[in-house]
Structures are given as C-alpha cells and as structure tokens.
Design an enzyme around this catalytic site. Structure first.
Site, PDB file in Angstrom:
ATOM      1  N   HIS A  57      26.637  44.636  -1.415  1.00  0.00           N
ATOM      2  CA  HIS A  57      26.241  45.883  -2.074  1.00  0.00           C
ATOM      3  C   HIS A  57      27.306  46.971  -1.983  1.00  0.00           C
ATOM      4  O   HIS A  57      27.081  48.098  -2.446  1.00  0.00           O
ATOM      5  CB  HIS A  57      24.902  46.398  -1.537  1.00  0.00           C
ATOM      6  CG  HIS A  57      24.966  47.085  -0.220  1.00  0.00           C
ATOM      7  ND1 HIS A  57      24.802  48.433  -0.091  1.00  0.00           N
ATOM      8  CD2 HIS A  57      25.204  46.611   1.015  1.00  0.00           C
ATOM      9  CE1 HIS A  57      24.917  48.770   1.184  1.00  0.00           C
ATOM     10  NE2 HIS A  57      25.153  47.676   1.880  1.00  0.00           N
ATOM     11  N   CYS A 114      23.746  61.624  10.927  1.00  0.00           N
ATOM     12  CA  CYS A 114      22.709  62.602  11.250  1.00  0.00           C
ATOM     13  C   CYS A 114      21.432  62.324  10.480  1.00  0.00           C
ATOM     14  O   CYS A 114      21.457  61.742   9.415  1.00  0.00           O
ATOM     15  CB  CYS A 114      23.178  64.002  10.865  1.00  0.00           C
ATOM     16  SG  CYS A 114      24.535  64.552  11.863  1.00  0.00           S
TER      17      CYS A 114
END
Lengths: 379, 379
Positions: free
Chosen positions: B204, B326
């Site tokens: 991908h 994050c």
C-alpha cells in the site's frame, strides 16, 4: 482452460469463491476511497469508518461486541495469535490441551510451544471424529493455560463438543480457544451460546477474499500480540488495516448471517442427495465423520478398494480433495481419518466432497454419476 | 463528504491509492477465478500460477530471484518476520543494531528481542536524518546477529547509507535487513546493488492494496517463521495466499519498475516547486531531511512559530500529516525530527508533504498557496 468446461467445484472447505455482493462492497475501497485508516483527515476517516462497519458485521455473525473482533491476515494468523498470545500472557501455567485432529495452523503454534517450555496434550477422538470429552478432561489441570480445539473438523465436518470442553477448561481456570474457520458461515457460531474466550475466523472459507480473517477475544482475556509494531487493532495486531478485504469480509459475514438457516438446509439437502447416490451404487462405501452433528456442506466418504487420489484423478469433471496433507500424487492416508480408528487400507480411500452456495441439483447428479462410474472402472 | 471537493492528497507516504490497472488485474481473481492455490485441481492451479506470476513481478522490481520473495500481510509483518526470524535462527549471536529513526514495525520487534535476552543498539543520525555510518560501526561486533536499518525514512525521505552499513555488517558476520517500504516504487531498490540479505516491501505504499507485502530473503539466509502452520511460502509464511491482493501487488511492482525514472522525475519536480513556493513566502521555514539524497516525493518542512497540527487544521484543502505518532489533536514533536537535533520548539512545526502519481501541477500551486495563507493567518 477456457476451452473445457470447469469441473464441478466440490472443494469449498479448501477455499470458497468470493460472492458478487462481496466484490461489489469491496470495489469502492479499491477504486474510489483510499488512505490510511490511522490518518487524521477525511481520507483516513472514510477508511476507518469502513473498517469499523465491517467489524460490526463480523461481530453480528458471531454475536459479540465489535470491540472483541481483531482483524488478522486470515485463520492461520488468528490461531497463532490466540495460542501463542495467550501462552505469552500467562507466565504461570505451562500446559496446552489440543486434539489429534487439528489443522496445521493449530498444530504449528502448539508444536512451537512444546519446543519452548510448554507441555502439549492432544485429546483423542472417537469413531466419528469427535473429541472424547472425558478423555480431554483427564488432561486438564491447574497447569493448563489454554484449551484449543477446532469447532468443526475441516475434513469430516464433525462438530466438536466445544461448549462442554469450554466448561471443563474454565473449571480448572484455563482459557478456551476454538478454530471456527470451517464453521463460521456454515452453521450458527455464537460466542454467547459457546462460552469460549477466543475464536478464529477465516474470510476465504465464507465467500470473502483470501488474506483476511479475525480473532474474537473476549473482553478482559489476557493476550499478547504476535506481530509487534504500531497501535492498530488496540495494539494486538499492528499493521495498516487491509481495508478493502476487511470490507469484503464484513459483507460476507452479514450475508452468511442472514442466510445461514436457509442455505444450510439447501446445501445439506444436496449433500444428502450425493450420499444417497453414492451409497446406493457402491457396496461397502462408508461415511467418515458424524452422520448427524456435522457441517451441512461436508461429505467425507471412503471408497472401497481404491485410493481417494486415484478416484479423483479418474474424475476430471470434479474438483475435490482427499483432505489429507499429502503431496500431489502421493497416496497416503489422512491423519484425521486414521485418528478415528479407520484402518489405513480403508482410510486411503477417503475423499472430501465439500459443497457450497454455487452448487446446483444438476451438478450433484452429475458429480454422483461421475464418481460412481470412475469407481466402477477402477475396481 | 461527496458535497465538498476532497482535499488535495499529500499523504502518499501514509498510504497510496490503488492504481486502476492494479484493480483491473485483481478483479479476475475476485470475480472469475477462485480456489486454494494449494489445491491439486484446475481451480488451484490457476490461483497458484497467478501467485507465481506476481512473485516474478515483485522480484523484477527489486532484482532478485522469484524464489527469494515471500509474500506477507504487509510491511509490518515482513519486518517482524525478518527481525525475529533471523534472531530465532541464530542461537549464538544476541545483538541487534538498528537506528533511532525506525518505524514502529521495526522498533516493536527490536524491543521484543530486548525483552527476550537480546541487546539492541540504536545508531544515531546526523542533522539531515542520515544514520552516521561511523557511529553505527562502533556498535558492531562478533555478537551482532542482524543490522536492521530502513532504506529511506518515511518522515523526511532521507536515504540511508544501506550499502556501506551492509558491508560493515557483513564484515563482522552479521546479516543486513532493510525496511524498504517507503523506497520501493519511488526509487530504484536493487538487491543486486545493495548487498542486503533481507528487505521488506509494503503493497500500500506503491499503489497496491493494503494488507499485502513481501520479504526478500536472500537464498541461504538462516531464518525461522513467525507464524507457524502449513507449508505455504516454503514454510516461512503459512496461511492460504491472499491471491487477489498478491496479483495486485505484483502488477503495482511491474508498473513501478517500468515508470520509476520518469515518475520520479515528475514528482520530484512537483515537490521542488512546492518547496520553492513555501521557501519564497515564509521567512525562517526550513527543510527537515537531506536536500539531495531523499525520496523524490517527500518534502518535510518545519514552519516557524506554529505547530504542524495547527497549520494542517487550518488547511482543509490539504490532506497531509505531521509525521509524528501523536494522537490526534495532541501537539508533540516527531521523534525522528528530534533525533536529528532539531530543537523541540522548532520540531513541533514539522509537516510532511508526500506527493504521488495523482498529484498535478495545479494541485501543487493550490496547496502551496493554502499553506502560505494559513501560516500567515496563524503567526
């Protein structure tokens, strides 16, 4: 290949076709939508939503909470994750109970554990290929971390006494895993009915594409990941989600759920018709497996006086399997059939005929006639 | 979603669209052909042939023998298999060398080994995010089983000195693995040029579907399987092959190979144009990563006086990433950028703009203008 008509497909337990509705559900996620489900923008959100929708569809089939469904690359990985993941999370108990009729995807991780400080017991089966609950019980103890027994055998279709064994496992504080790759989509498999802790599903056994599956892990079950990386699938199965395949898998689960009873009845009718044809024409033919508690699509028979491989080779109009792990052309008996106490000379005649959604009445009549004719020529 | 135009996709390093030609190649294996590649009948043969054809296409991209290509469920699994598989096969050497800028799919298995009796060293990088060869060398010794360093960093695009480090690794008798998930399909990656033993590819990242990848294992390299089961992929990666996805992956590799130079030139032109726009308009903007030895599609910049997250939130017309791990909304600096010695106050302004095949000149002009406008509003 296109010049000859394709043989009648009676090998659904090996792999199923992908349903048209399943491909149709997948296509938008191959053609229109893309992105990483972890991405925090609209491309990612669409993909994430698709994965979560599919998770709900899988949960619907096995009656669990969507948060208890973890997508994997298939049944083999699901079994490895369940067996080795539970063992790794349990630092005290060092015993695994399995059976003598498991798939290599269960035998493999159990053997690995046996080489890494665990003891592994294998419960025997009776004459119809059903694990003997009382014998299984004898192996259980305070050392047992996990019991892993398949839901239905892939060769004979015989259903296993999962609920009873799960109760015994829980009685000694062990967890219960079942490889339901062959059952899901063929019969009702409910995590509510069956008091199991972990359950494996394989997409390509229920008309979804290959390369996708899931592990059900009951909430609170201690388990560690097999593959390690980022935080996907609650950290239990890292790696960017296979969105299109997962969408197809979800769709296949929804179709299976909505047509389970009806399709089970239809296919078991065809299966019984095939057995009727064969048993009426071939003296000494016998069924392997349980005549009653069995997957509706599976017929495993032993033909007298021939090997299964030779018989199938004489039937170019049929695509089926002997169900054994032999290399092509080699004549050796299935370990599963031998474990049932069938003599090797008879076991060698075993053929697994596994039916499915695309099979028709006419195909079954043709297949029966071809098998009977081939047998008559060979003996 | 359909009511608003989709934002300009500048997040190709997270996941690429699937090319139309790739979907077209896959469709026959979802609609027309089915069966288990291991089955010894015509259904199985067709599927087996498709897998082997794709194996040749993957081998063509990285210039190796098809027998050295092992299909996996993606890059994460390939890295896990390489790192833990090599460690498991080596009962003597107990040291692994990696770097401070690896992907979680490499950090994860290395951390796992560190918890299981191995020592793991992490080579530092210089100011452009390039592993310092001399520093890496200091960690190498007779105890080193494996060196695993990514081919190009996914955040900065900086190419790593793989060939030099492989030579040093081999000098002490260690094996060399590289995670080339971000490089393959963007620049030439050859197992002939780079003297590496193991190399990971992710479908991908090169316009194939998600959920498929490969590990190159040079013939004769000692390695053990991670997932255990039947004999697929020469026993190194059991589980029924994900045929349709593998076919798409093969097709994507062939397309990548045939258009590598041309597309690399086109996309680096766009990327350089974008940097030209940004650097001309934003005083104090800086590039993260190596300006020269870098993936042609990747531009990682730090915007002064703003956080990358805030800037992207102010650019609804652009889909990109800060490149850090994050959680959404949290403002924290990328570990990769910090490792390069960028102060945290500056690192927080990092944005990764990763271009791809579908991006046009017009999109780049629009994206540049939107970023500049948003920055001017925020500071």
């Amino acid at each position: 290949m296109k010049n000859n008509p394709l043989p009648i497909y009676l090998d659904h337990n090996a792999s199923t076709p992908v349903l048209t509705e399943v491909v149709d559900a997948m296509l938008p996620y191959l053609r229109e939508f893309w992105g990483n489900p972890s991405s925090t923008h609209v491309y990612g959100w669409s993909m994430h939503e698709a994965v979560e929708h599919a998770r709900g569809q899988v949960a619907g089939l096995i009656e669990c909470d969507p948060g208890e469904v973890y997508f994997t690359s298939g049944g083999t990985e699901a079994n490895n994750l369940a067996i080795r993941g539970v063992a790794a999370a349990n630092q005290v108990r060092r015993h695994i109970l399995t059976s003598v009729i498991e798939h290599p995807a269960t035998i493999g991780p159990c053997d690995w554990l046996a080489q890494h400080g665990y003891s592994v017991s294998r419960a025997p089966v009776d004459g119809v290929g059903r694990v003997v609950t009382e014998r299984a019980q004898e192996f259980l103890g305070q050392e047992t971390a996990l019991v892993t027994i398949m839901h239905a055998n892939s060769e004979t279709g015989t259903l296993q006494p999962i609920n009873e064994i799960a109760e015994l496992a829980h009685g000694v504080g062990a967890l219960m895993h079942t490889d339901a790759a062959q059952s899901c989509g063929k019969i009702k498999v409910s995590t509510v009915d069956a008091n199991i802790d972990l359950l494996s599903i394989a997409g390509h056994k229920l008309y979804a594409p290959q390369g996708v599956g899931a592990l059900f892990v009951r909430e609170g079950t201690p388990i560690k990941p097999l593959v390690i990386g980022a935080g996907h699938e609650q950290g239990l199965r890292p790696g960017t989600e296979s969105v299109a395949s997962i969408v197809g898998f979800g769709q296949a689960c929804e179709i299976a759920r909505s047509s389970l009873a009806e399709e089970g009845e239809r296919v078991s009718g065809l299966r019984n018709r095939l057995w009727g044809l064969l048993s009426a024409a071939i003296p000494g033919i016998a069924m392997n497996g349980c005549p009653t508690d069995r997957l509706p699509n599976t017929l495993n028979v032993r033909f007298p006086g021939v090997s299964g491989n030779a018989l199938l080779a004489a039937c170019p109009g049929i695509a089926a399997s002997t169900g054994s792990a032999c290399h092509e052309g080699a004549d050796c008996a299935s370990e599963v059939i031998l474990a049932m106490g069938v003599p090797e000379s008879e076991a060698i005649g075993a053929v697994r005929l596994s039916l499915g959604r695309l099979n028709t009445d006419a195909e079954i009549e043709l297949a029966g006639a071809e098998l009977i004719k081939a047998w008559n020529c060979l003996v």
